[in-house]
Design a protein around this motif. Structure first.
Motif, PDB file in Angstrom:
ATOM      1  N   LEU A 236       8.131  17.244  78.615  1.00  0.00           N
ATOM      2  CA  LEU A 236       6.727  16.598  78.656  1.00  0.00           C
ATOM      3  C   LEU A 236       6.703  16.095  80.024  1.00  0.00           C
ATOM      4  O   LEU A 236       6.189  15.871  81.456  1.00  0.00           O
ATOM      5  N   GLY A 237       7.873  15.195  80.267  1.00  0.00           N
ATOM      6  CA  GLY A 237       8.012  14.913  81.771  1.00  0.00           C
ATOM      7  C   GLY A 237       9.147  13.448  81.197  1.00  0.00           C
ATOM      8  O   GLY A 237       9.740  13.058  81.135  1.00  0.00           O
ATOM      9  N   PHE A 238       9.618  12.905  83.153  1.00  0.00           N
ATOM     10  CA  PHE A 238      11.114  12.463  83.205  1.00  0.00           C
ATOM     11  C   PHE A 238       9.909  10.595  83.280  1.00  0.00           C
ATOM     12  O   PHE A 238       9.172  10.922  84.886  1.00  0.00           O
ATOM     13  N   HIS A 239      10.917   9.631  83.353  1.00  0.00           N
ATOM     14  CA  HIS A 239      10.290   8.183  83.203  1.00  0.00           C
ATOM     15  C   HIS A 239      10.543   8.476  85.056  1.00  0.00           C
ATOM     16  O   HIS A 239      11.744   8.199  85.236  1.00  0.00           O
ATOM     17  N   PRO A 240       9.550   7.999  85.528  1.00  0.00           N
ATOM     18  CA  PRO A 240       9.879   7.477  87.218  1.00  0.00           C
ATOM     19  C   PRO A 240      11.040   6.591  87.495  1.00  0.00           C
ATOM     20  O   PRO A 240      11.195   6.399  87.988  1.00  0.00           O
ATOM     21  N   TYR A 241      11.052   5.603  86.475  1.00  0.00           N
ATOM     22  CA  TYR A 241      12.220   4.795  87.106  1.00  0.00           C
ATOM     23  C   TYR A 241      13.172   3.995  85.738  1.00  0.00           C
ATOM     24  O   TYR A 241      14.152   3.503  86.241  1.00  0.00           O
ATOM     25  N   LYS A 242      13.338   4.784  84.743  1.00  0.00           N
ATOM     26  CA  LYS A 242      14.401   5.326  84.422  1.00  0.00           C
ATOM     27  C   LYS A 242      14.760   6.172  83.577  1.00  0.00           C
ATOM     28  O   LYS A 242      14.675   7.489  84.052  1.00  0.00           O
TER      29      LYS A 242
ATOM     30  N   ILE B  79      14.409   8.233  80.711  1.00  0.00           N
ATOM     31  CA  ILE B  79      14.220   8.660  79.646  1.00  0.00           C
ATOM     32  C   ILE B  79      13.419   9.589  79.618  1.00  0.00           C
ATOM     33  O   ILE B  79      12.729   9.893  81.353  1.00  0.00           O
ATOM     34  N   ILE B  80      13.630  10.740  79.363  1.00  0.00           N
ATOM     35  CA  ILE B  80      13.283  12.049  79.548  1.00  0.00           C
ATOM     36  C   ILE B  80      12.043  11.664  78.236  1.00  0.00           C
ATOM     37  O   ILE B  80      12.256  11.300  76.610  1.00  0.00           O
ATOM     38  N   PHE B  81      10.626  12.558  77.869  1.00  0.00           N
ATOM     39  CA  PHE B  81       9.362  12.160  77.106  1.00  0.00           C
ATOM     40  C   PHE B  81       9.289  14.317  76.809  1.00  0.00           C
ATOM     41  O   PHE B  81       9.468  14.758  77.764  1.00  0.00           O
ATOM     42  N   LEU B  82       9.416  14.267  75.376  1.00  0.00           N
ATOM     43  CA  LEU B  82       9.477  15.176  74.639  1.00  0.00           C
ATOM     44  C   LEU B  82       8.045  15.491  73.794  1.00  0.00           C
ATOM     45  O   LEU B  82       8.051  14.587  73.599  1.00  0.00           O
ATOM     46  N   SER B  83       7.784  16.878  74.018  1.00  0.00           N
ATOM     47  CA  SER B  83       6.851  17.242  72.828  1.00  0.00           C
ATOM     48  C   SER B  83       7.215  17.806  72.403  1.00  0.00           C
ATOM     49  O   SER B  83       8.484  18.414  71.517  1.00  0.00           O
TER      50      SER B  83
ATOM     51  N   HIS C 230      16.404   8.316  75.838  1.00  0.00           N
ATOM     52  CA  HIS C 230      17.102   7.395  75.993  1.00  0.00           C
ATOM     53  C   HIS C 230      18.173   8.329  76.832  1.00  0.00           C
ATOM     54  O   HIS C 230      18.694   8.528  75.328  1.00  0.00           O
ATOM     55  N   LEU C 231      18.357   8.931  78.067  1.00  0.00           N
ATOM     56  CA  LEU C 231      19.856   9.177  77.845  1.00  0.00           C
ATOM     57  C   LEU C 231      21.089   8.192  78.116  1.00  0.00           C
ATOM     58  O   LEU C 231      22.604   8.670  77.074  1.00  0.00           O
ATOM     59  N   ASN C 232      20.653   7.281  78.142  1.00  0.00           N
ATOM     60  CA  ASN C 232      22.042   5.921  77.989  1.00  0.00           C
ATOM     61  C   ASN C 232      21.523   5.900  76.735  1.00  0.00           C
ATOM     62  O   ASN C 232      20.906   4.470  76.553  1.00  0.00           O
ATOM     63  N   GLY C 233      22.631   6.144  75.628  1.00  0.00           N
ATOM     64  CA  GLY C 233      22.697   6.274  74.226  1.00  0.00           C
ATOM     65  C   GLY C 233      22.455   6.535  73.008  1.00  0.00           C
ATOM     66  O   GLY C 233      21.877   6.757  72.246  1.00  0.00           O
ATOM     67  N   SER C 234      21.771   7.821  73.836  1.00  0.00           N
ATOM     68  CA  SER C 234      21.169   9.034  73.398  1.00  0.00           C
ATOM     69  C   SER C 234      20.216   8.463  71.414  1.00  0.00           C
ATOM     70  O   SER C 234      20.624   9.083  70.931  1.00  0.00           O
ATOM     71  N   LYS C 235      19.316   7.414  72.693  1.00  0.00           N
ATOM     72  CA  LYS C 235      18.782   7.296  70.811  1.00  0.00           C
ATOM     73  C   LYS C 235      17.116   8.007  71.511  1.00  0.00           C
ATOM     74  O   LYS C 235      17.161   8.347  72.155  1.00  0.00           O
TER      75      LYS C 235
END
Length: 524
Positions: free
Chosen positions: A455-461, A463-467, A477-482
């Motif tokens: 869905l998109g990429f967080h503009p400041y972190k 973090i990838i948004f998925l549907s 969260h790329l850092n920590g795979s959460k």
């Protein structure tokens, strides 16, 4: 040329005289002049002298809370909806000074305001509200309108002279550039694209020529001049290939703006880095031949750290590979660095989903065209946010100001903090976490990841948004795979808007950072 060491040094008295002259300017005159300075340079202007600093601080001219520095939610446009939907971040109970923001675009003029179904007779502007591009709080719609949803201001672009292009080179890839920290004006770029031959005679000389050409003609609209102009950009470095190699069918164009350059992901999978200040461009090869590997969903994205390529490959079906590269342009080098490579299927299957305050879908189309009691309050914002400035939060102020002489007085300019702490990877939602967490046996469904989409990429972190099957929004969260489950994105009664009930939904989406600057060139 005289070296810097041999340059005469101004005596302290000169500095004091300049400060004294500035101090003798009437306060209203000085404030009127500084009010016209873009935020990035206004922050630096505070360091010139005490009088300027007092004028900026006393009149609250440096309004970081007006800039697109926080994430308000995600625009999500289902292909059979007239208007895009908006998934809003929940409000904070601790917010004392917040602004309401909504993704409802129905305030724009419509030729058929009461028609919400594309198959409905008389619905002549159903596609007009599709979002072509976006940049720092502004949207570019398919009807050539540039819109600020936060302030509800918009402007209609004049017809571009390249709209009726001929031949096999068309200027159809349209991109918006806007940086309110530098200027209140925006630009729209039309990038040349290659079209396939369909029954036409092939020109061998053209087929072997370089693409993109060494001098690339683009059409650029400037809100400052109010008109389109031809602008030529000189290529630095090699071309991507020949015309015959690049003419391989349609590849969707996406672009991001980052630190004075427009990065365009072009057909046949290469990037154009367009420098706006020098009228030059360069070709950047992708990290790998992504077109030859399975069926990847490829996105170009940016955060405060730089430009990314995000590839999600859902083929073969027993794997859901997510790969992320970041573009390293330091020390004159241009290279892609693999930052993340993981099979999301295993991450999802072993994850414990935790209940939180859900993000809220506005259900804009339902309220406009299906709800029987479409009250005025349906257009009120469903989210409030605290958009004040703090150097430790999710903002880009490091690139906006010169810190010399500023940090000690920062509390004078900035009075409150952002609620979202960038050091807290679990702080995607406002409010506290509920105690009820459930394991994959209770909550996880194997069908959840059968149709994951970016869905998109967080503009400041990072973090990838998925549907998940166009139903649930997830934050990875790329850092920590959460993974966090944010909320439902499937619109209410969407089945009534579909021509074919069983047809798979197609969506476009992106994160939205509102800009509250009232100045909008050519606004209606």
């Amino acid at each position: 040329m005289t070296s810097a060491e041999n340059q005469p040094t101004a005596p302290c008295g000169d500095v004091m005289d300049e400060e004294g002259q500035a101090a003798h300017l009437p306060d209203d005159v000085l404030a009127a002049v500084l009010r016209r300075v873009p935020p990035r340079w206004l922050a630096a202007s505070r360091c010139v002298c005490r009088a300027w600093r007092d004028a900026v601080d006393g009149r609250r001219l440096l309004r970081a809370d007006l800039l697109p520095l926080t994430l308000a939610g995600l625009f999500v446009h289902f292909n059979e909806h007239k208007y895009p939907e908006f998934l809003a971040r929940p409000s904070s109970s601790s917010t004392t000074c917040s602004r309401a923001v909504s993704g409802d675009l129905s305030f724009l003029p419509s030729a058929s305001p009461h028609c919400g179904y594309f198959w409905e007779e008389g619905c002549v502007d159903w596609r007009d509200f599709n979002i072509q591009d976006h940049c720092n709080g502004l949207l570019l719609l398919l009807n050539n309108s540039v819109v600020n949803p936060a302030t509800r201001r918009w402007s209609i672009l004049p017809t571009c002279p390249a709209e009726d292009g001929i031949g096999h080179v068309r200027h159809r890839s349209t991109h918006l550039v806007y940086d309110p920290t530098v200027s209140p004006h925006y630009e729209v770029f039309k990038i040349p694209t290659l079209y396939r031959y369909y029954g036409d005679k092939v020109d061998p000389s053209m087929e072997q020529s370089e693409w993109p050409p060494s001098l690339c003609k683009m059409y650029v609209f400037s809100s400052k001049s109010g008109c389109w102009e031809e602008r030529c950009f000189s290529r630095e470095g090699d071309a991507a290939g020949t015309v015959s190699q690049m003419r391989v069918g349609y590849w969707p164009f996406h672009a991001v703006y980052f630190r004075g350059a427009l990065y365009v992901h072009c057909n046949h999978n290469f990037l154009m880095r367009i420098s706006l200040s020098s009228n030059t461009y360069s070709v950047i090869k992708p990290p790998m031949d992504l077109t030859a590997e399975g069926h990847p969903d490829i996105n170009i994205a940016r955060s405060k750290n730089g430009v990314y390529i995000v590839a999600y490959d859902y083929w073969p079906r027993n794997k859901y590979l997510l790969r992320v590269w970041i573009l390293n342009e330091s020390c004159g080098q241009v290279e892609w660095m693999l930052k993340h490579n993981i099979d999301l299927k295993h991450v999802l299957a072993g994850h414990h989903f935790c209940g939180r305050d859900q993000w809220i879908l506005e259900d804009i189309n339902y309220k406009l065209f299906r709800s029987s009691d479409c009250q005025e309050d349906s257009k009120k914002a469903t989210t409030k946010e605290n958009t004040e400035w703090n150097s430790d939060e999710d903002v880009e102020e490091e690139d906006m100001i010169d810190h010399s002489g500023y940090l000690e007085d920062k509390n004078v300019v900035v009075e409150k903090k952002l609620v979202w702490n960038s050091n807290n990877d679990n702080a995607l939602n406002y409010g506290g976490m509920s105690e009820d967490c459930y394991s994959d046996e209770e909550h996880y469904d194997d069908s959840r990841d059968e149709d994951l989409r970016i869905l998109g990429f967080h503009p400041y972190k990072e973090i990838i948004f998925l549907s998940a099957s166009e139903r649930i929004c997830l934050a990875y969260h790329l850092n920590g795979s959460k993974i966090e489950e944010l909320g439902n994105i499937y619109p209410k009664e969407y089945i009534y808007f579909k021509e074919l009930v069983n047809e798979q939904e197609k969506i476009k989406s992106f994160p939205y950072t509102p800009c509250w600057m009232e100045e909008f060139p050519g606004s209606n």
